[in-house]
Design a protein around this motif. Structure first.
Motif, PDB file in Angstrom:
ATOM      1  N   ALA A 279     -12.284 -19.701  -3.631  1.00 22.26           N
ATOM      2  CA  ALA A 279     -12.181 -18.315  -4.083  1.00 22.26           C
ATOM      3  C   ALA A 279     -10.727 -17.875  -4.127  1.00 22.26           C
ATOM      4  CB  ALA A 279     -12.982 -17.413  -3.148  1.00 22.26           C
ATOM      5  N   ASP A 280     -10.410 -17.026  -5.100  1.00 21.68           N
ATOM      6  CA  ASP A 280      -9.068 -16.485  -5.190  1.00 21.68           C
ATOM      7  C   ASP A 280      -8.790 -15.539  -4.026  1.00 21.68           C
ATOM      8  OD1 ASP A 280      -8.477 -17.799  -7.520  1.00 21.68           O
ATOM      9  OD2 ASP A 280      -8.909 -16.106  -8.835  1.00 21.68           O
ATOM     10  N   LEU A 281      -7.532 -15.487  -3.638  1.00 20.54           N
ATOM     11  CA  LEU A 281      -7.066 -14.523  -2.648  1.00 20.54           C
ATOM     12  C   LEU A 281      -7.059 -13.147  -3.304  1.00 20.54           C
ATOM     13  CD1 LEU A 281      -5.714 -14.841   0.293  1.00 20.54           C
ATOM     14  CD2 LEU A 281      -3.555 -14.496  -0.921  1.00 20.54           C
ATOM     15  N   ARG A 282      -7.733 -12.180  -2.679  1.00 19.59           N
ATOM     16  CA  ARG A 282      -7.798 -10.822  -3.231  1.00 19.59           C
ATOM     17  C   ARG A 282      -6.643 -10.010  -2.660  1.00 19.59           C
ATOM     18  NH1 ARG A 282     -13.869  -9.793  -1.303  1.00 19.59           N
ATOM     19  NH2 ARG A 282     -12.814 -10.596   0.564  1.00 19.59           N
ATOM     20  N   VAL A 283      -5.706  -9.636  -3.533  1.00 27.88           N
ATOM     21  CA  VAL A 283      -4.437  -9.041  -3.113  1.00 27.88           C
ATOM     22  C   VAL A 283      -4.389  -7.561  -3.473  1.00 27.88           C
ATOM     23  CG1 VAL A 283      -1.923  -9.145  -3.348  1.00 27.88           C
ATOM     24  CG2 VAL A 283      -3.279 -11.261  -3.414  1.00 27.88           C
ATOM     25  N   ALA A 284      -3.893  -6.753  -2.529  1.00 24.47           N
ATOM     26  CA  ALA A 284      -3.557  -5.355  -2.804  1.00 24.47           C
ATOM     27  C   ALA A 284      -2.042  -5.240  -2.893  1.00 24.47           C
ATOM     28  CB  ALA A 284      -4.089  -4.439  -1.706  1.00 24.47           C
ATOM     29  N   VAL A 285      -1.548  -4.570  -3.903  1.00 20.49           N
ATOM     30  CA  VAL A 285      -0.115  -4.333  -4.060  1.00 20.49           C
ATOM     31  C   VAL A 285       0.148  -2.858  -3.778  1.00 20.49           C
ATOM     32  CG1 VAL A 285       1.866  -4.409  -5.606  1.00 20.49           C
ATOM     33  CG2 VAL A 285       0.098  -6.187  -5.753  1.00 20.49           C
TER      34      VAL A 285
ATOM     35  N   GLY B  97       7.135  -3.614  -7.751  1.00 18.62           N
ATOM     36  CA  GLY B  97       5.705  -3.783  -7.514  1.00 18.62           C
ATOM     37  C   GLY B  97       4.943  -4.098  -8.786  1.00 18.62           C
ATOM     38  N   ALA B  98       5.280  -3.406  -9.887  1.00 17.65           N
ATOM     39  CA  ALA B  98       4.617  -3.684 -11.161  1.00 17.65           C
ATOM     40  C   ALA B  98       4.920  -5.096 -11.634  1.00 17.65           C
ATOM     41  CB  ALA B  98       5.055  -2.663 -12.210  1.00 17.65           C
ATOM     42  N   ASP B  99       6.130  -5.554 -11.379  1.00 20.52           N
ATOM     43  CA  ASP B  99       6.491  -6.931 -11.735  1.00 20.52           C
ATOM     44  C   ASP B  99       5.669  -7.926 -10.924  1.00 20.52           C
ATOM     45  OD1 ASP B  99       8.403  -8.215 -13.575  1.00 20.52           O
ATOM     46  OD2 ASP B  99       9.134  -9.210 -11.771  1.00 20.52           O
ATOM     47  N   HIS B 100       5.463  -7.635  -9.650  1.00 23.20           N
ATOM     48  CA  HIS B 100       4.627  -8.510  -8.818  1.00 23.20           C
ATOM     49  C   HIS B 100       3.185  -8.521  -9.313  1.00 23.20           C
ATOM     50  CE1 HIS B 100       7.683  -9.656  -6.090  1.00 23.20           C
ATOM     51  NE2 HIS B 100       7.703  -8.568  -5.339  1.00 23.20           N
ATOM     52  N   VAL B 101       2.672  -7.369  -9.721  1.00 24.13           N
ATOM     53  CA  VAL B 101       1.305  -7.319 -10.242  1.00 24.13           C
ATOM     54  C   VAL B 101       1.190  -8.210 -11.477  1.00 24.13           C
ATOM     55  CG1 VAL B 101      -0.426  -5.864 -11.353  1.00 24.13           C
ATOM     56  CG2 VAL B 101       0.758  -5.033  -9.308  1.00 24.13           C
ATOM     57  N   ALA B 102       2.142  -8.065 -12.406  1.00 24.67           N
ATOM     58  CA  ALA B 102       2.111  -8.881 -13.621  1.00 24.67           C
ATOM     59  C   ALA B 102       2.229 -10.365 -13.306  1.00 24.67           C
ATOM     60  CB  ALA B 102       3.243  -8.445 -14.556  1.00 24.67           C
TER      61      ALA B 102
ATOM     62  N   ALA C 156      -6.455  -4.602  -6.011  1.00 24.39           N
ATOM     63  CA  ALA C 156      -6.207  -3.167  -5.833  1.00 24.39           C
ATOM     64  C   ALA C 156      -4.720  -2.890  -5.895  1.00 24.39           C
ATOM     65  CB  ALA C 156      -6.775  -2.681  -4.495  1.00 24.39           C
ATOM     66  N   VAL C 157      -4.385  -1.694  -6.348  1.00 18.47           N
ATOM     67  CA  VAL C 157      -3.009  -1.210  -6.295  1.00 18.47           C
ATOM     68  C   VAL C 157      -3.024   0.188  -5.691  1.00 18.47           C
ATOM     69  CG1 VAL C 157      -2.213  -2.584  -8.259  1.00 18.47           C
ATOM     70  CG2 VAL C 157      -3.079  -0.259  -8.639  1.00 18.47           C
ATOM     71  N   SER C 158      -1.895   0.565  -5.110  1.00 15.26           N
ATOM     72  CA  SER C 158      -1.765   1.891  -4.503  1.00 15.26           C
ATOM     73  C   SER C 158      -0.360   2.402  -4.746  1.00 15.26           C
ATOM     74  CB  SER C 158      -2.051   1.815  -2.997  1.00 15.26           C
ATOM     75  OG  SER C 158      -1.968   3.104  -2.401  1.00 15.26           O
TER      76      SER C 158
ATOM     77  N   ALA D 250      -5.163 -10.022   1.380  1.00 18.68           N
ATOM     78  CA  ALA D 250      -3.719 -10.098   1.613  1.00 18.68           C
ATOM     79  C   ALA D 250      -3.055  -8.939   0.901  1.00 18.68           C
ATOM     80  CB  ALA D 250      -3.167 -11.425   1.106  1.00 18.68           C
ATOM     81  N   VAL D 251      -1.824  -8.634   1.303  1.00 23.01           N
ATOM     82  CA  VAL D 251      -1.143  -7.440   0.807  1.00 23.01           C
ATOM     83  C   VAL D 251       0.288  -7.783   0.411  1.00 23.01           C
ATOM     84  CG1 VAL D 251      -0.257  -5.148   1.466  1.00 23.01           C
ATOM     85  CG2 VAL D 251      -2.561  -5.856   2.170  1.00 23.01           C
ATOM     86  N   VAL D 252       0.735  -7.203  -0.703  1.00 25.56           N
ATOM     87  CA  VAL D 252       2.150  -7.187  -1.076  1.00 25.56           C
ATOM     88  C   VAL D 252       2.658  -5.763  -0.887  1.00 25.56           C
ATOM     89  CG1 VAL D 252       3.834  -7.432  -2.938  1.00 25.56           C
ATOM     90  CG2 VAL D 252       1.974  -9.094  -2.711  1.00 25.56           C
ATOM     91  N   VAL D 253       3.679  -5.597  -0.056  1.00 24.65           N
ATOM     92  CA  VAL D 253       4.266  -4.278   0.190  1.00 24.65           C
ATOM     93  C   VAL D 253       5.524  -4.144  -0.665  1.00 24.65           C
ATOM     94  CG1 VAL D 253       5.383  -2.780   1.887  1.00 24.65           C
ATOM     95  CG2 VAL D 253       3.324  -4.072   2.516  1.00 24.65           C
ATOM     96  N   ALA D 254       5.441  -3.292  -1.684  1.00 23.92           N
ATOM     97  CA  ALA D 254       6.585  -3.022  -2.556  1.00 23.92           C
ATOM     98  C   ALA D 254       6.844  -1.517  -2.640  1.00 23.92           C
ATOM     99  CB  ALA D 254       6.335  -3.596  -3.948  1.00 23.92           C
ATOM    100  N   SER D 255       6.391  -0.809  -1.639  1.00 25.95           N
ATOM    101  CA  SER D 255       6.582   0.640  -1.554  1.00 25.95           C
ATOM    102  C   SER D 255       8.006   0.938  -1.094  1.00 25.95           C
ATOM    103  CB  SER D 255       5.569   1.222  -0.567  1.00 25.95           C
ATOM    104  OG  SER D 255       5.647   0.542   0.675  1.00 25.95           O
ATOM    105  N   PRO D 256       8.447   2.201  -1.144  1.00 27.70           N
ATOM    106  CA  PRO D 256       9.767   2.547  -0.600  1.00 27.70           C
ATOM    107  C   PRO D 256       9.893   2.122   0.865  1.00 27.70           C
ATOM    108  CG  PRO D 256       8.916   4.350  -1.916  1.00 27.70           C
ATOM    109  CD  PRO D 256       7.804   3.352  -1.805  1.00 27.70           C
TER     110      PRO D 256
END
Length: 355
Positions: free
Chosen positions: A18-24, A31-36, A49-51, A85-91
């Protein structure tokens, strides 16, 4: 070349898993670059998910990824049982709380630099992950120092480790931006730009930085009134080596990053423009040259690809394959000394806790 127009990476995920389900968290420029990139370039993961505080921006980014949800509250995204898993690209001011939430839940997190805004809060993240590791034997936090994944930097590190240029003595770095947004201060240049050279020095030389000196040459007329630009930063390592950094963030030209290591038996340089060399007529005669990248995303596109792919692969194995929380803390401790050196005009020793 950006994440949206490059050919896909070679699949790295094991078939049938199964794919890793990531929230950015945070879908601004980075962050948008990471999503793409996660959507189009990286295998074994999908953006679930994105936030972002800007809900219109979050809606727009999510609409580009089938099945991606918008979760307005970033901590709710971390707590969501359908997120792995999570990618943190917030301020940066939000990083500590968000990364600690990932550690509390026991899920992998890739946090863009800075790990946090202060050395003390970065150390708190280190201690929290250490406690998690003591209970489980695992690590969760990776920090987004993408240059470690750049093929040129990796090759330079291997050359140093092999003894190919003898003992390294001096490192020369140049970090030049065409321009920076309004509101950038001299202190933020240390924290946001020089921090990359800090991590590069630790990565290449394998030792900590003991002291920082910051010099202010005559400032360019292109700099904002409150900005001292360029700066010269001297980093002294615990092994007696010296790294000099020229950081110049309003050249008006292009994005240039170069690193040269001078050793006892030779030297090596990376970041020299390569590829097509063009010769054409110019106002003063023939002009010969090559193209310099316009920005950091173009210069380090491959590094970002490799960083994200290796993070996903490691997260699926329950490991970390890259700079960790301690590297984030060490960089913040050096930058804190750098800001102090900038303000007081004197050599400043780095204050770091023992691990």
């Amino acid at each position: 070349m950006t994440a949206t127009d490059a050919p896909p990476l070679v699949p790295a995920a094991e078939p049938g898993t199964a794919d890793l389900r990531v929230a950015v968290l945070g879908v601004g420029l980075m962050g948008a670059d990471h999503v793409a990139r996660l959507h189009r370039r990286v295998s074994g993961a999908r953006v679930a998910a994105v936030s972002d505080a800007a809900t219109d921006r979050a809606d727009q980014v999510a609409a580009e990824v089938p099945g991606c949800r918008v979760v307005p509250d970033p901590l709710a995204a971390v707590a969501d049982p359908e997120i792995d898993a999570v990618v943190v690209a917030s301020p940066g001011r939000f990083h500590e709380e968000q990364v600690l939430a990932c550690i509390d839940r026991g899920i992998p997190v890739l946090c863009e630099k800075p790990l946090t805004l202060e050395a003390a809060s970065s150390l708190a993240v280190v201690r929290a992950e250490d406690a998690y590791a003591a209970r489980t034997g695992g690590r969760l936090v990776q920090v987004g120092f993408m240059r470690r994944f750049d093929p040129e930097y990796a090759q330079l590190r291997e050359l140093i480790a092999s003894g190919g240029i003898g003992e390294p003595l001096v490192v020369h770095c140049a970090h030049r931006n065409p321009a920076v947004p309004p509101g950038v201060t001299t202190e933020s240049v240390v924290n946001d730009s020089v921090v990359h050279e800090v991590d590069v020095a630790r990565f290449l030389l394998g030792e900590e930085i003991a002291a920082v000196t910051v010099l202010r040459p005559r400032s360019t007329r292109h700099a904002a009134e409150e900005l001292s630009d360029p700066l010269l930063v001297l980093l002294e390592t615990t092994g007696g080596r010296v790294v000099d950094v020229e950081v110049f963030v309003s050249t008006g030209l292009a994005y240039e990053v170069r690193t040269e290591v001078v050793g006892e038996d030779g030297s090596a340089m990376i970041g020299i423009p390569q590829g097509l060399v063009r010769q054409s007529a110019g106002p003063g005669g023939a002009v010969r040259g090559t193209t310099v990248p316009a920005g950091f995303r173009e210069r380090f596109a491959t590094a970002y690809d490799l960083e994200l792919q290796r993070w996903v692969d490691a997260a699926r194995r329950g490991t970390v394959d890259g700079p960790g929380a301690w590297d984030g803390y060490a960089a913040q401790a050096v930058c804190a000394a750098g800001v102090e050196a900038l303000l007081c005009g004197r050599r400043t020793e780095v204050r770091m806790e023992q691990r």
